[in-house]
Design a protein around this motif. Structure first.
Motif, PDB file in Angstrom:
ATOM      1  N   ARG A 106     -13.504  -9.610   0.403  1.00 54.08           N
ATOM      2  CA  ARG A 106     -14.002  -8.250   0.152  1.00 54.08           C
ATOM      3  C   ARG A 106     -15.257  -8.291  -0.708  1.00 54.08           C
ATOM      4  N   GLY A 124      -6.683  -5.948   1.542  1.00 58.10           N
ATOM      5  CA  GLY A 124      -5.333  -5.486   1.846  1.00 58.10           C
ATOM      6  C   GLY A 124      -4.273  -6.129   0.972  1.00 58.10           C
ATOM      7  N   GLN A 148      -5.218   3.396  -0.974  1.00 59.99           N
ATOM      8  CA  GLN A 148      -6.370   2.985  -0.166  1.00 59.99           C
ATOM      9  C   GLN A 148      -6.885   4.150   0.691  1.00 59.99           C
ATOM     10  N   SER A 178     -10.667  -2.673   6.154  1.00 58.93           N
ATOM     11  CA  SER A 178      -9.650  -3.320   5.335  1.00 58.93           C
ATOM     12  C   SER A 178      -9.577  -4.798   5.691  1.00 58.93           C
ATOM     13  N   ASN A 186     -11.629  -2.449   1.473  1.00 55.54           N
ATOM     14  CA  ASN A 186     -10.568  -2.848   0.554  1.00 55.54           C
ATOM     15  C   ASN A 186     -10.043  -4.222   0.926  1.00 55.54           C
ATOM     16  N   THR A 210      -9.640  -0.725  -2.882  1.00 53.09           N
ATOM     17  CA  THR A 210      -8.497  -1.615  -3.082  1.00 53.09           C
ATOM     18  C   THR A 210      -7.544  -1.022  -4.113  1.00 53.09           C
ATOM     19  N   PHE A 217      -3.338   3.012   7.613  1.00 53.81           N
ATOM     20  CA  PHE A 217      -4.756   2.921   7.276  1.00 53.81           C
ATOM     21  C   PHE A 217      -5.620   3.384   8.441  1.00 53.81           C
TER      22      PHE A 217
END
Length: 216
Positions: A30, A8, A62, A76, A6, A48, A129
């Motif tokens: 990404r 961030g 996420q 991430s 993802n 994302t 995360f």
């Protein structure tokens, strides 16, 4: 390997900004990393959060998508802030596999960007995360948004090198800048064509004593 990635933060929850803007940088980061991983045969899911989602909902989204993806690794993409310089990669304390991958990715990025390697770090903060994903999870802090050296390095380094450095680290490999292609050899000049003699007949030089017959 099944990997979820993802970018961030979101425009609604924009993260860090100074000389570089975190959201504006980590979206293409990404995309480039995902393309490189897929090119290598990995299955990649993007977790994302939508642009209009703010904190903490974006983090929850996420984590939820990552956990539903079946991935064995979650990554991430972020940029750092606070006056430092160079990349670092965060991992969950106690995850030895995560620590090894974090160290490799950080070293590769430092080499690609030409910046100091801040290395693998298990943060004291209880980051959602890292904590709530059900697989090895990493937060890549590619460089510092408020460092002139880091901005210069970010601007001069190609997307291909940055993406390959991260992808190589994910695969546990060291990154090295590809060698420049060798210059093409000069073309070999073609030999000059032989002079033509009528219908490719053989030329005969007339000498004294030769009989010449003239006919149609």
């Amino acid at each position: 390997m099944i990997i979820t990635t993802n970018a961030g933060h979101t425009p609604t929850s924009p993260g860090a900004g100074a000389l570089l803007n975190e959201v504006a940088c980590n979206r293409p980061l990404r995309d480039q990393v995902n393309d490189e991983l897929r090119r290598r045969g990995h299955e990649v899911y993007d977790c994302t959060a939508p642009d209009d989602m703010g904190y903490p909902d974006e983090l929850d989204r996420q984590v939820c998508i990552a956990n539903e993806s079946g991935a064995t690794l979650a990554v991430s993409m972020h940029l750092n802030a606070g006056g430092g310089t160079g990349p670092e990669v965060l991992y969950w304390d106690g995850d030895d596999h995560g620590r090894a991958l974090a160290a490799k990715i950080s070293a590769n990025l430092a080499r690609a960007l030409g910046l100091p390697d801040r290395g693998a770090k298990a943060p004291d903060d209880d980051l959602a995360f890292l904590r709530d994903t059900g697989m090895t999870a990493l937060i890549v802090e590619a460089c510092f948004v408020d460092s002139p050296e880091d901005k210069e390095a970010w601007d001069r380094t190609s997307w291909a090198d940055i993406a390959a450095a991260i992808a190589d680290g994910i695969e546990g490999k060291d990154w090295a800048k590809p060698a420049a292609p060798a210059p093409s050899p000069e073309p070999t000049p073609e030999p000059a064509p032989e002079p033509e003699h009528g219908c490719n007949e053989t030329t005969h030089v007339v000498k004294p004593g030769d009989t010449i017959i003239i006919g149609k």
